[in-house]
Write an enzyme that holds these catalytic residues in place. Structure first.
Site, PDB file in Angstrom:
ATOM      1  N   LYS A  13     -50.180  17.572 -96.096  1.00  0.00           N
ATOM      2  CA  LYS A  13     -49.902  16.134 -95.903  1.00  0.00           C
ATOM      3  C   LYS A  13     -48.499  15.570 -96.030  1.00  0.00           C
ATOM      4  O   LYS A  13     -47.948  15.078 -95.077  1.00  0.00           O
ATOM      5  CB  LYS A  13     -50.835  15.148 -96.616  1.00  0.00           C
ATOM      6  CG  LYS A  13     -52.348  15.495 -96.157  1.00  0.00           C
ATOM      7  CD  LYS A  13     -53.251  14.450 -96.805  1.00  0.00           C
ATOM      8  CE  LYS A  13     -53.306  14.492 -98.316  1.00  0.00           C
ATOM      9  NZ  LYS A  13     -53.608  15.800 -99.124  1.00  0.00           N
ATOM     10  N   ARG A  88     -57.847   6.508-100.709  1.00  0.00           N
ATOM     11  CA  ARG A  88     -58.780   7.625-101.335  1.00  0.00           C
ATOM     12  C   ARG A  88     -60.311   7.286-101.844  1.00  0.00           C
ATOM     13  O   ARG A  88     -60.859   8.262-102.031  1.00  0.00           O
ATOM     14  CB  ARG A  88     -58.023   8.313-102.583  1.00  0.00           C
ATOM     15  CG  ARG A  88     -56.721   9.092-102.249  1.00  0.00           C
ATOM     16  CD  ARG A  88     -56.251   9.813-103.279  1.00  0.00           C
ATOM     17  NE  ARG A  88     -54.987  10.566-102.919  1.00  0.00           N
ATOM     18  CZ  ARG A  88     -54.500  11.489-103.756  1.00  0.00           C
ATOM     19  NH1 ARG A  88     -54.986  11.415-104.937  1.00  0.00           N
ATOM     20  NH2 ARG A  88     -53.378  12.150-103.478  1.00  0.00           N
ATOM     21  N   ARG A 127     -47.455  27.085-104.838  1.00  0.00           N
ATOM     22  CA  ARG A 127     -46.511  25.869-104.701  1.00  0.00           C
ATOM     23  C   ARG A 127     -46.435  25.368-106.308  1.00  0.00           C
ATOM     24  O   ARG A 127     -45.157  25.342-106.758  1.00  0.00           O
ATOM     25  CB  ARG A 127     -47.019  24.812-104.135  1.00  0.00           C
ATOM     26  CG  ARG A 127     -46.216  23.453-104.330  1.00  0.00           C
ATOM     27  CD  ARG A 127     -46.745  22.311-103.429  1.00  0.00           C
ATOM     28  NE  ARG A 127     -47.807  21.686-104.143  1.00  0.00           N
ATOM     29  CZ  ARG A 127     -48.557  20.684-103.631  1.00  0.00           C
ATOM     30  NH1 ARG A 127     -48.129  20.213-102.344  1.00  0.00           N
ATOM     31  NH2 ARG A 127     -49.526  20.114-104.136  1.00  0.00           N
ATOM     32  N   ARG A 133     -44.913  22.659-111.039  1.00  0.00           N
ATOM     33  CA  ARG A 133     -45.925  21.339-111.279  1.00  0.00           C
ATOM     34  C   ARG A 133     -47.119  21.556-111.917  1.00  0.00           C
ATOM     35  O   ARG A 133     -48.036  22.687-111.877  1.00  0.00           O
ATOM     36  CB  ARG A 133     -46.429  21.138-109.695  1.00  0.00           C
ATOM     37  CG  ARG A 133     -45.268  20.669-109.024  1.00  0.00           C
ATOM     38  CD  ARG A 133     -45.563  20.176-107.643  1.00  0.00           C
ATOM     39  NE  ARG A 133     -46.787  19.389-107.474  1.00  0.00           N
ATOM     40  CZ  ARG A 133     -47.056  18.692-106.225  1.00  0.00           C
ATOM     41  NH1 ARG A 133     -46.178  18.819-105.163  1.00  0.00           N
ATOM     42  NH2 ARG A 133     -48.133  17.916-106.340  1.00  0.00           N
ATOM     43  N   ARG A 144     -59.600  19.063-108.059  1.00  0.00           N
ATOM     44  CA  ARG A 144     -59.055  17.891-106.979  1.00  0.00           C
ATOM     45  C   ARG A 144     -59.916  18.031-105.771  1.00  0.00           C
ATOM     46  O   ARG A 144     -60.156  17.173-105.222  1.00  0.00           O
ATOM     47  CB  ARG A 144     -57.434  18.144-107.133  1.00  0.00           C
ATOM     48  CG  ARG A 144     -56.876  17.717-108.132  1.00  0.00           C
ATOM     49  CD  ARG A 144     -55.311  18.024-108.111  1.00  0.00           C
ATOM     50  NE  ARG A 144     -54.630  17.293-107.183  1.00  0.00           N
ATOM     51  CZ  ARG A 144     -53.515  17.708-106.634  1.00  0.00           C
ATOM     52  NH1 ARG A 144     -52.776  18.622-106.716  1.00  0.00           N
ATOM     53  NH2 ARG A 144     -53.156  16.804-105.577  1.00  0.00           N
TER      54      ARG A 144
END
Length: 190
Positions: A13, A88, A127, A133, A144
């Site tokens: 996204k 969401r 990633r 992260r 998630r």
């Protein structure tokens, strides 16, 4: 154009939002980017948001709703926007409807990027290593995905019933996915 870009975490996204916003000449509004900027700057919102993000949970609606309302009131979003990461929850759908109605607008399209969960987990953990992260460990990534399935995926049905939803395969090269999205948008906006 006023559109939402939806899909599970890791579906691309954020990447597609940047490309599409540029192609459509509208601002990309990413709640994730705004949260991460606040975390980096250690603002009070960032400290609160980090707690939820590190656990793989959603930041509470009241914080997110205020942030989105403020951002969509800015001048550059007056003629359109691409919203990534919001709504969401079903409650946020109602809030977004109200925000848009307050400005005399409505959504034009909702694009959902779809991809296999195992592909997404691999993509996100890779990633995480590259970007450092903390919110993308494999355990958190899988959590998630579960949270998305339980809380956000039902929104797709709401937007399908409104005739706004198009689903697009989110796996492939960035340009390939962008072209699929642009082609799909034509079917909704014509």
């Amino acid at each position: 154009m006023r559109m939402l870009l939806m899909g599970p975490p890791g579906a691309g996204k954020g990447t597609q939002a940047k490309v599409l916003a540029d192609r459509l000449n509208i601002p990309a509004v990413s709640t994730g980017d705004i949260f991460r900027a606040n975390v980096k700057d250690e603002t009070p919102l960032g400290v609160e948001a980090k707690r939820y993000m590190d656990a793989g949970d959603y930041v509470p609606d009241e914080v997110t709703n205020s942030m989105v309302r403020d951002r969509l009131s800015e001048a550059d979003a007056g003629e359109g926007f691409l919203l990534d990461g919001y709504p969401r929850t079903l409650a946020q759908v109602g809030t977004l409807d109200g925000i848009l109605a307050d400005h005399g607008h409505k959504l034009d399209a909702v694009v959902a990027l779809v991809a296999d969960i195992d592909v997404l987990v691999e993509r996100m953990t890779k990633r995480a290593h590259i970007e450092g992260r903390t919110d993308d460990s494999e355990e958190v990534v899988r959590h998630r995905q579960d949270v998305y399935t339980a809380e956000t995926k039902p929104l797709l049905q709401v937007y399908a019933e409104r005739g706004l939803l198009v689903e697009v395969d989110g796996v492939g090269e960035i340009d390939e996915v962008s072209e699929r999205v642009l082609a799909a948008l034509k079917t909704v906006t014509e």
